[in-house]
Enzyme design. Structure first.
Site, PDB file in Angstrom:
ATOM      1  CG  ASP A 213      -2.606   0.110   1.133  1.00  0.00           C
ATOM      2  OD1 ASP A 213      -1.997   1.784   0.625  1.00  0.00           O
ATOM      3  OD2 ASP A 213      -3.425   0.155   1.148  1.00  0.00           O
ATOM      4  CG  HIS A 236      -0.714   1.270  -3.130  1.00  0.00           C
ATOM      5  ND1 HIS A 236      -1.685   1.320  -3.014  1.00  0.00           N
ATOM      6  CD2 HIS A 236      -0.716   0.007  -3.959  1.00  0.00           C
ATOM      7  CE1 HIS A 236      -1.931  -0.412  -3.404  1.00  0.00           C
ATOM      8  NE2 HIS A 236      -1.753  -0.445  -3.748  1.00  0.00           N
TER       9      HIS A 236
END
Ligand code: NAG
Ligand code: NAG
Ligand code: NAG
Length: 395
Positions: A213, A236
Site C-alpha cells: 500500500d 502505492h
C-alpha cells in the site's frame, strides 16, 4: 598554564560525559527470564516496568535471538530518558487470537530511543483478503503504533510482513525515523509503511519501504514532515491524504519530500482528497529531487479521489490545496499520463492555488501512446523544462 587548565577542563568534561553515559542502567530481558525461541511477553513487560520507573536514564536490552511476542505496550510517562535496544527478532503470533489494533504500542514517552530489532508481524496468512469488501483488515493489528511520543528517535529497525499498517504515528512531536526498513509483499493490502496523522516535526531519513500500500501516507494534522533519502517500491507511493472524508480534520501544513527514489510503484507523489468532502486545507507541500523508475502517475493531484465509487463525483472537494511545488522530478512513467493535476473547481469548489511545477522529465515507452499531462481547474506556475509539456490536455 592555560594549556594545562584547558586539558584539565577537557578531562573533567569527558569524565562528566562518561558518567552521564554510564548512568544508563541496563535492564536485560534475559534477567527477567526471556530465552531465545521462547515467549518474551511477560519478561518484556516486567523489564519495561522497571526501566520506565528508573529515576535516571535506562536502557532495556533484548539480546540476539528470536523471541515470540504476543503483544507489547511500552507505555509512559517514564521517569527519565529510555532506550530500547533490540539485537534480535520479535515474532508476532501468526494467527490473531484477540482483537487488538496493534501488536507493539509505544505510548506517552518523551526522549525515547528505539534502536534496532526486527519486528516480524507474520502477516502472510492475512494477505489476499479484500479489506473494503470483507471489513477484515480493520480488525488486524498494526505492527507498531506510536501514540503521543515526543523528542524521540527510531533507528535501525525492520518491520516485516505487518498484518495491517506497519507503523502508525499519532499525536507525536519531534520524532525522527532513521534507517528504518519496511518489507511486505506487493499483494499485501492495507500494509501502509508509515502513516502519520496529527503529528508535528516528524523526519524520515534513509528509510527503505517495500510494501503493498502507500509507502508513506500523511493524514490530517500532519505538520512539518520531512522525508529525505528514502526509497519506495513496490507500493502505492508517497501520499498526502486522502483528506476531507471526516468533519473537523486538522490542516496539513509543511511537507518536504526530497531526494527520494520510487521504483515500480502504482503512484509517485500524490495528494488526494475526496469529492463532496468536508472543509479542510493542505498547504506548503514540496516535492523535490525525486527519481521515478517505472512509476504509475508519477506526479498526481487528485481531488476526485473516489475509490469503489463511494462518493458523489459531481460535488467538488472542499479541501483547499495551496503552495505546492514539484521540482526536479525525473525518470520513467509506467502510465502515459505522467503528470495529472485534477483540482477542485466549479460551483462550490475550492480551486488549487499557487501550484508550481519545475523541471519535470518523465518518459513513457509503453504501448498506450505518447507521454502526456492532464490539468483540471488549475493553472500551474511553470519553471524550467517540462517533459511532457505542462497541461497538454485540459479537461
Ligand atoms: C520540539 O522541538 C522544539 C525545538 O527543539 C521544542 O521547542 C519543542 O518544545 C519540542 N516539542 C515538544 C512537544 O517537546
Ligand atoms: C527534521 O528536519 C528538519 C529539517 O532538516 C530540522 O529542522 C528538524 O530539526 C528535524 N527534526 C527532528 C526531530 O530531527
Ligand atoms: C539531492 O538531489 C540533488 C539533485 O539530484 C543533489 O544535487 C543533492 O546532492 C542531493 N542531496 C542529497 C542529500 O542527497
Amino acid at each position: 598554564m592555560a594549556f594545562k587548565s584547558i586539558k584539565i577542563l577537557a578531562i573533567l568534561f569527558f569524565l562528566l560525559l562518561a558518567s552521564t553515559i554510564s548512568q544508563a542502567t541496563v535492564f536485560d530481558v534475559k534477567t527477567y527470564g526471556a530465552k531465545p525461541n521462547g515467549d518474551i511477553t511477560q519478561a518484556l513487560a516486567k523489564a519495561w516496568k522497571d526501566a520506565c520507573a528508573a529515576q535516571s536514564p535506562s536502557k532495556l536490552v533484548i539480546p540476539s535471538g528470536t523471541y515470540n511476542l504476543i503483544e507489547a505496550k511500552l507505555q509512559g510517562p517514564c521517569k527519565a530518558p529510555i532506550e530500547v535496544q533490540i539485537q534480535g527478532t520479535l515474532r508476532a503470533p501468526a494467527v490473531v487470537t484477540k482483537a487488538s489494533d496493534s501488536w507493539v504500542t509505544i505510548e506517552r514517552l518523551d526522549r525515547f530511543t528505539l534502536n534496532g530489532g526486527i519486528f516480524d508481524g507474520q502477516g502472510k496468512n492475512s494477505y489476499g483478503k479484500h479489506c473494503a469488501v470483507q471489513e477484515y483488515c480493520g480488525k488486524l493489528p498494526m505492527n507498531i503504533r506510536y501514540n503521543f511520543v515526543t523528542n524521540s528517535i527510531i533507528r535501525g529497525i525492520t518491520s516485516l510482513d505487518s498484518k495491517q499498517f506497519h507503523m502508525n504515528v499519532l499525536g507525536c512531536t519531534n520524532v525522527t525515523f532513521d534507517h528504518v526498513t519496511i518489507t511486505a509483499p506487493e499483494n499485501s493490502l492495507n500494509t501502509d509503511g508509515i502513516h502519520i496523522g496529527r503529528s508535528t516535526g516528524i523526519n524520515i531519513t534513509n528509510t527503505n519501504i517495500k510494501t503493498g500500500d502507500d509507502c508513506i501516507s500523511l493524514g490530517d494534522g500532519s505538520k512539518q514532515i520531512t522525508v529525505v533519502k528514502t526509497t519506495c517500491g513496490p507500493g502505492h507511493g508517497i501520499s498526502v491524504g486522502s483528506l476531507g472524508k471526516y468533519p473537523n480534520e486538522e490542516p496539513v501544513e509543511g511537507v518536504f519530500i526530497r531526494n527520494c527514489t520510487l521504483t515500480n510503484t502504482q503512484n509517485g507523489v500524490r495528494i488526494k482528497t475526496w469529492p463532496d468532502s468536508h472543509f479542510g486545507t493542505a498547504s506548503d507541500m514540496h516535492f523535490k529531487d525525486i527519481i521515478m523508475n517505472n512509476v504509475g502517475n508519477p506526479i498526481l493531484i487528485d481531488q476526485e479521489y473516489c475509490p469503489w465509487n463511494r462518493c458523489k463525483l459531481s460535488v467538488p472537494s472542499k479541501v483547499k490545496l495551496s503552495k505546492v511545488s514539484f521540482k526536479n522530478i525525473r525518470g520513467t512513467s509506467s502510465t502515459p499520463v505522467a503528470v495529472k493535476l485534477v483540482c477542485s473547481g466549479g460551483p462550490g469548489g475550492v480551486p488549487c492555488q499557487n501550484i508550481e511545477i519545475g523541471d519535470v522529465n518523465l518518459a513513457y515507452t509503453g504501448p498506450l501512446g505518447p507521454v502526456t499531462s492532464v490539468c483540471k481547474h488549475i493553472k500551474p506556475i511553470l519553471s524550467g523544462k517540462q517533459f511532457p509539456s505542462a497541461c497538454a490536455i485540459s479537461s
